[in-house]
Design a protein around this motif. Structure first.
Motif, short mmCIF file in Angstrom:
data_model
loop_
_atom_site.label_atom_id
_atom_site.label_comp_id
_atom_site.label_asym_id
_atom_site.label_seq_id
_atom_site.Cartn_x
_atom_site.Cartn_y
_atom_site.Cartn_z
N MET A 1 -35.60 52.95 -12.23
CA MET A 1 -35.04 53.00 -13.58
C MET A 1 -33.60 52.53 -13.56
O MET A 1 -32.89 52.64 -12.57
CB MET A 1 -35.11 54.43 -14.13
N THR A 2 -33.13 51.97 -14.67
CA THR A 2 -31.80 51.37 -14.71
C THR A 2 -30.70 52.40 -14.89
O THR A 2 -29.55 52.14 -14.58
CB THR A 2 -31.72 50.35 -15.86
N THR A 3 -31.00 53.58 -15.39
CA THR A 3 -29.98 54.61 -15.61
C THR A 3 -30.43 55.92 -14.97
O THR A 3 -31.63 56.20 -14.87
CB THR A 3 -29.74 54.84 -17.11
N PRO A 4 -29.47 56.78 -14.55
CA PRO A 4 -29.85 58.07 -13.97
C PRO A 4 -30.67 58.94 -14.92
O PRO A 4 -31.62 59.59 -14.50
CB PRO A 4 -28.49 58.70 -13.65
N SER A 5 -30.29 58.95 -16.23
CA SER A 5 -31.03 59.77 -17.18
C SER A 5 -32.46 59.27 -17.35
O SER A 5 -33.41 60.05 -17.45
CB SER A 5 -30.32 59.81 -18.54
N GLY A 6 -32.62 57.94 -17.37
CA GLY A 6 -33.97 57.38 -17.46
C GLY A 6 -34.79 57.70 -16.23
O GLY A 6 -36.00 57.97 -16.32
N ARG A 7 -34.16 57.69 -15.07
CA ARG A 7 -34.87 58.01 -13.83
C ARG A 7 -35.28 59.49 -13.81
O ARG A 7 -36.37 59.84 -13.35
CB ARG A 7 -33.98 57.70 -12.63
N LEU A 8 -34.41 60.37 -14.31
CA LEU A 8 -34.76 61.78 -14.40
C LEU A 8 -35.97 62.01 -15.29
O LEU A 8 -36.86 62.80 -14.97
CB LEU A 8 -33.57 62.59 -14.94
N LEU A 9 -36.00 61.30 -16.41
CA LEU A 9 -37.13 61.43 -17.32
C LEU A 9 -38.41 60.96 -16.66
O LEU A 9 -39.48 61.57 -16.79
CB LEU A 9 -36.85 60.63 -18.60
N SER A 10 -38.32 59.85 -15.90
CA SER A 10 -39.48 59.33 -15.20
C SER A 10 -39.95 60.29 -14.11
O SER A 10 -41.14 60.53 -13.93
CB SER A 10 -39.13 57.99 -14.55
N LEU A 11 -39.00 60.87 -13.38
CA LEU A 11 -39.33 61.83 -12.33
C LEU A 11 -40.03 63.06 -12.93
O LEU A 11 -41.04 63.54 -12.40
CB LEU A 11 -38.06 62.25 -11.60
N LEU A 12 -39.51 63.56 -14.05
CA LEU A 12 -40.12 64.72 -14.70
C LEU A 12 -41.55 64.39 -15.15
O LEU A 12 -42.47 65.20 -15.02
CB LEU A 12 -39.26 65.15 -15.88
N SER A 13 -41.74 63.18 -15.67
CA SER A 13 -43.07 62.76 -16.11
C SER A 13 -44.04 62.70 -14.94
O SER A 13 -45.19 63.13 -15.04
CB SER A 13 -42.98 61.39 -16.79
N LEU A 14 -43.60 62.18 -13.79
CA LEU A 14 -44.45 62.11 -12.61
C LEU A 14 -44.81 63.51 -12.11
O LEU A 14 -45.97 63.78 -11.74
CB LEU A 14 -43.74 61.33 -11.49
N LEU A 15 -43.86 64.41 -12.10
CA LEU A 15 -44.12 65.77 -11.62
C LEU A 15 -45.13 66.50 -12.50
O LEU A 15 -45.85 67.38 -12.04
CB LEU A 15 -42.81 66.56 -11.57
N GLN A 16 -45.18 66.13 -13.78
CA GLN A 16 -46.14 66.75 -14.69
C GLN A 16 -47.50 66.07 -14.63
O GLN A 16 -48.49 66.61 -15.12
CB GLN A 16 -45.60 66.72 -16.12
N ALA A 17 -47.55 64.87 -14.04
CA ALA A 17 -48.80 64.11 -14.01
C ALA A 17 -49.79 64.67 -12.99
O ALA A 17 -51.00 64.57 -13.18
CB ALA A 17 -48.52 62.64 -13.71
N ARG A 18 -49.30 65.26 -11.89
CA ARG A 18 -50.19 65.87 -10.91
C ARG A 18 -49.45 67.01 -10.21
O ARG A 18 -48.22 67.11 -10.27
CB ARG A 18 -50.69 64.85 -9.90
N ARG A 19 -50.23 67.86 -9.51
CA ARG A 19 -49.65 69.10 -8.99
C ARG A 19 -48.62 68.86 -7.90
O ARG A 19 -47.52 69.39 -7.95
CB ARG A 19 -50.77 70.00 -8.46
N ASP A 20 -48.95 68.11 -6.86
CA ASP A 20 -48.07 67.92 -5.71
C ASP A 20 -47.73 66.45 -5.51
O ASP A 20 -48.59 65.58 -5.66
CB ASP A 20 -48.73 68.46 -4.43
N TRP A 21 -46.47 66.21 -5.17
CA TRP A 21 -46.00 64.86 -4.89
C TRP A 21 -45.25 64.86 -3.55
O TRP A 21 -44.25 65.57 -3.40
CB TRP A 21 -45.03 64.37 -5.97
N PRO A 22 -45.69 64.03 -2.58
CA PRO A 22 -44.87 63.84 -1.38
C PRO A 22 -43.56 63.16 -1.75
O PRO A 22 -43.52 62.31 -2.65
CB PRO A 22 -45.74 62.93 -0.49
N GLY A 23 -42.49 63.53 -1.08
CA GLY A 23 -41.19 62.94 -1.39
C GLY A 23 -41.18 61.44 -1.25
O GLY A 23 -40.56 60.72 -2.06
N GLU A 24 -41.88 60.92 -0.23
CA GLU A 24 -41.91 59.48 -0.01
C GLU A 24 -42.59 58.76 -1.17
O GLU A 24 -42.16 57.69 -1.59
CB GLU A 24 -42.64 59.17 1.30
N SER A 25 -43.67 59.36 -1.69
CA SER A 25 -44.40 58.74 -2.80
C SER A 25 -43.53 58.68 -4.06
O SER A 25 -43.54 57.68 -4.80
CB SER A 25 -45.68 59.51 -3.09
N LEU A 26 -42.79 59.75 -4.32
CA LEU A 26 -41.90 59.74 -5.48
C LEU A 26 -40.82 58.67 -5.33
O LEU A 26 -40.49 57.96 -6.29
CB LEU A 26 -41.24 61.11 -5.65
#
Length: 324
Positions: A1-26
């Protein structure tokens, strides 16, 4: 993502998409390093999102149970904007109040506790506006009034009246009111021992706030009266009646610039309404097909009597041509 706030929003969306995420995959999905992912996770935790670290060969993250809500991320100004917009969404619009309340409740659940606490302090009573232009106010002033109202704390502020004279005021905040494109604060003025209404755009709060106080009773109808100047209506004919119909049913047919409706009980309301003439006002009231009593003035009573006589004469004149 081009901005930190946009990246945070994307990260939050990914975390809600499935239960567990490996750090490398994120890190791969976001196009950043694992170190950046760790910093972003810490930022989400600071904002109140319950992100847990999972154990394993690679390590990872998960959003705590019960947090699977739509991904929303608000800064303070956005939180204020959402709260104000949804609480004033019913201005001039019929039938959206329940939806606005439900939408505010839904968004409130997603907010971190810090922002949710601030939004809860901002309770707004919206009085329908007219075409008057809006006056800009500082959101921080709204928040200050809301917080002092919620916490029952005395607020001190510098105030400039309409003549340009300045003064220091000490008040017990009661309610914020949005009316005709302007914001007003209704409060008990400690130095004048009476209720006062203040234009929020003329307020400059001082810190710190004062001691706590016990809230005084003031109904929504009384609040509306405080911000409505006496004799404001420009209608040539202005009458007041008790109409035997629920206020909610009547208010749908009364334009903001035409009059006001105040509930008396579940089956009746008090209606102050204007028109171009007394006969036209009398005829308009008859359109409700409900019983009513005139409170004032005598001119409206006379207009109703004149219409009643006219209707009776028309009925008698037409009687010969009617069946039976």
């Amino acid at each position: 993502m081009t901005t930190p706030s946009g990246r945070l929003l994307s990260l939050l969306s990914l975390l809600q998409a499935r239960r567990d995420w490996p750090g490398e995959s994120l890190a791969d999905r976001l196009g950043v390093s694992r170190r950046t992912v760790r910093r972003d996770v810490d930022r989400l935790r600071e904002l109140g999102y319950p992100v847990q670290t999972t154990k394993g060969p690679a390590g990872g993250y998960r959003l705590a149970p019960g947090s699977d809500l739509p991904p929303l991320l608000f800064d303070d100004e956005q939180a204020v904007a959402v709260a104000v917009a949804l609480q004033t969404a019913t201005l001039g619009v019929t039938g959206v109040q329940e939806a606005a309340v439900r939408a505010l409740a839904t968004i409130r659940q997603v907010m971190p506790s810090r922002l949710r606490h601030r939004v809860d302090a901002l309770q707004v009573l919206a009085v329908p506006p007219t075409s008057s232009p809006a006056t800009a106010v500082d959101p921080e002033v709204l928040l200050q009034f809301g917080a002092c109202n919620r916490d029952h704390q005395v607020l001190r502020f510098d105030y400039v009246d309409k003549e340009g004279a300045g003064s220091l005021r000490r008040v017990e905040p009661h309610r914020l009111v949005s009316r005709r494109g302007r914001w007003y604060a209704v409060a008990w003025d400690l130095d004048r021992a009476d209720w006062r209404t203040f234009r929020v755009d003329r307020v400059r709060p001082r810190t710190p706030v004062g001691p706590r106080f016990s809230p005084r009773e003031l109904t929504d109808e009384m609040v509306a009266d405080l911000v409505r100047p006496p004799g404001e209506s420009t209608w040539p004919a202005l009458g007041r009646v008790v109409l035997h119909a629920p206020a909610g049913d009547v208010s749908r047919w009364v334009r903001p610039e035409q009059g006001t409706v105040i509930s008396r009980d579940d089956t009746s309301c008090e209606l102050e309404v204007g028109s171009w003439s007394w006969p036209s006002l009398a005829a308009w009231l008859l359109l409700f097909e409900e019983e009513f009593e005139v409170l004032d003035p005598p001119e409206l009573v006379a207009a109703l009597e004149e219409i009643g006589g006219r209707v009776g004469r028309a009925a008698r004149a037409s009687g010969g041509g009617l069946p039976g």
